[in-house]
Scaffold this active site. Sequence first.
Site, PDB file in Angstrom:
ATOM      1  CE  LYS A 231     -16.597   3.208 -12.756  1.00 15.82           C
ATOM      2  NZ  LYS A 231     -16.170   2.923 -11.374  1.00 15.82           N
TER       3      LYS A 231
ATOM      4  CB  CYS B 254     -15.146 -25.789  15.472  1.00 13.85           C
ATOM      5  SG  CYS B 254     -13.752 -25.025  14.623  1.00 13.85           S
TER       6      CYS B 254
ATOM      7  CE1 TYR C 119     -19.278  12.110 -11.935  1.00 18.23           C
ATOM      8  CE2 TYR C 119     -17.085  12.279 -10.988  1.00 18.23           C
ATOM      9  CZ  TYR C 119     -18.330  11.676 -11.026  1.00 18.23           C
ATOM     10  OH  TYR C 119     -18.634  10.645 -10.167  1.00 18.23           O
TER      11      TYR C 119
ATOM     12  CB  CYS D 189     -10.288 -28.452  12.689  1.00 12.40           C
ATOM     13  SG  CYS D 189     -10.793 -26.740  12.970  1.00 12.40           S
TER      14      CYS D 189
ATOM     15  CE  LYS E  40     -14.683  -0.944 -13.125  1.00 14.91           C
ATOM     16  NZ  LYS E  40     -15.567  -1.760 -12.305  1.00 14.91           N
TER      17      LYS E  40
ATOM     18  CD  GLU F  57     -16.715  13.359 -17.594  1.00 15.40           C
ATOM     19  OE1 GLU F  57     -17.440  14.163 -18.192  1.00 15.40           O
ATOM     20  OE2 GLU F  57     -17.030  12.826 -16.505  1.00 15.40           O
TER      21      GLU F  57
ATOM     22  CB  CYS G 109     -11.633 -27.511  17.443  1.00 12.46           C
ATOM     23  SG  CYS G 109     -12.240 -28.463  16.034  1.00 12.46           S
TER      24      CYS G 109
ATOM     25  CG  ASP H  33     -11.337   2.913  -6.877  1.00  6.16           C
ATOM     26  OD1 ASP H  33     -12.555   2.775  -6.635  1.00  6.16           O
ATOM     27  OD2 ASP H  33     -10.491   2.047  -6.608  1.00  6.16           O
TER      28      ASP H  33
ATOM     29  CB  CYS I 140     -13.941 -28.456  11.164  1.00  2.60           C
ATOM     30  SG  CYS I 140     -14.077 -28.754  12.941  1.00  2.60           S
TER      31      CYS I 140
END
Length: 711
Positions: A128, A449, A244, A426, A332, A126, A429, A130, A444
């Site tokens: 699969k 920050c 199913y 950074c 999969k 069957e 900051c 999602d 950083c």
Amino acid sequence: MEQESMFDAQASAALTSDPAARVEALRREIEHHSYLYYAQDAPEISDAAFDSLMAELRELEAAHPELIDASSPTQRVGGYVGEQFSAVRHAQRMYSLDNAMDLEELDTWTQRTVEAAGRPVEFVCELKIDGSSIALTYDAGVLAKAATRGDGVTGEDVTVNMRTVRDVPLRLRDEGAAGLADADGSVEVRGEVYMPKASFDALNAAAEANGKAPFANPRNAAAGSLRQKDPKITKGRDLSTFIYAIADERAVKAENQWELLQWLRASGFHVNPDVALCATPGEVRAFCESVAEKRSVLPYDIDGVVVKVNSFAMQRELGFTAKAPRWAIAYKFPPEEKTTVLRDITVQVGRTGAITPVAELDPVRVAGSTVARATLHNLDEVRRKDVRVGDTVIVRKAGDVIPEVLGPVLSLRPEGARAWEMPATCPSCGSPIVREEGEAAFRCVSMDCPAQALERLLHWASRGAMDIDGMGEEIVARLVESERVRDVADYYSLTEYELATLETGRTNKEGEPIRLGSTIAAKLIAAIEASKARPLARVLFGLGIRHVGKTTGEQLAAAFPSMERLMEATEEQLAEVEGVGGVIAQSIRAFFGNEDNREVIHRLGRMGVSLEDAAVHDETPQTLAGITFVLTGSLTESGMTRDEAGARLKAMGAKVSGSVSKKTGYVIAGEAAGSKYDKAVSLGVPVLDEADLLRLLEAGSLEAAGIEPRD
């Protein structure tokens, strides 16, 4: 040419004099045409004719309200129900499936299954889907309950919303009802709620037109639509289902999965037509290969193929592990790969100060969602892959979830493309960034920050930490921008008025700022208040101490059950805790050695956040100190999860492990216990059942519970 209605004009006239009979006849006819349209994709009448039948039924029910019942097609959308999403216990546990990540693993599983059965095996393949798992319960043939998967044992009640999904029958068709083992009994069927690709694209287009954030993928859109408080919103999301499975195959007159699919279809459920009955492992492999080739043209997302042993009797023989059936597996698909152009490489600052390069891409649809950004992890990874701004790159999703850049298509590299370098400061900051010896990441190190503050605040409120429901990125960002919140202790001084008047950054049609509002504010204050009672381990994880994850937080809380004791522990004492060691101990000591951090913790305590474990506060006798327990299987009688049971054992001094060894004191085996139970038996480790566990927790010690202490 449109076919005639099930009921001719003469019959209709005869029934008009009997409203109850006409109502029942209309319902039957509407259900019949809904079945043909939604489940069979073979309508017999026009939309206008169908609408005419619905209009007549509504008029009759309005004139005779005593004839209305929940199974009527007119009742697919009800009013607001404030008690939605209450807990629902499934008739049988909803298991997840083991995965085969390639065709070789799939071949190994099918061959092993044939060997375990000792005879030829038929398989059913069957698609699969999602989407989001759903369980539908019918009592005497009428839809009574719909629940999400949840943790597999307990889900959420979404009955009101599922009634709005057009291909879900409100009652079983006569052919299906005749196939029940007990016509007046209960049956729980299972499947997937999904959003077709076209509906997902339309939903996101509407969201973007209204200035709202789009959904990441159809799976998230389906799950979010299913949990709307207003069922009218769910109805407008164009959800569909494929059914199913069944909780207990003994509830129907079917001997195998193939016959069950026929019964589901006859009952009125939407059953995927792309299924196959395979006589050999070779046929299974061929089906999976053929589906992989056409997945992109399907009108809905799939991420693999589910392969099941067809015979129910053989399924019972093969049984279950602690997590999954031995008679089924999910193959999969390999990650889908696409090419797109890398327009820029930017950097983002994490809650620990780590500077991460991010690929900014031309949007491309990969594995069901649009990808526009992907992490490049660190400078070494950028250099190893040799990706440059302007490159055409190959993109995929690791595990069909996390976007990643595999590398450039060198033949398409533009002239003059230069290697990327990490910035010296950074971006949040402006402080210098550094790279410690032996580390891949640049950081950083500024405590002021702003980017780190936002990430730390989000982490504190996240589900794995303090679980402040509703405190998402948008709200936290506005709280930081308005300077209402600077550190995690500031959450606990927020007032309902401050939150209600917080501007969201959006405006209404009149150009006025939209504020958060009193309803959301009240829920946030309640969630903040509830977070004060979280266990010490989650507080430690929430603080964002470098190297301290959930497991380390639990180990530290077990060794030092109060924040005060932990803050005063020496580096040597910390290093002695199992799973900590020298590097983590040094990081913890540095964190607590910072006066700003200590002040935040003291403020948390003053605001009422629990900084002691229950074992300290309640002075629970440590009668299980030094004894290791392993839990396996489902705890069905008590309703506890294994984590909850483990926490109660830990409060009594026990250690809870995930693996069985000769040093294990006891294994507690619930329903469908798997390999850990087998290993305990082979090693001679005492095995307790759920009744023993409940007696132990109630009595407070092994002796009082009548359990013989192990030597």
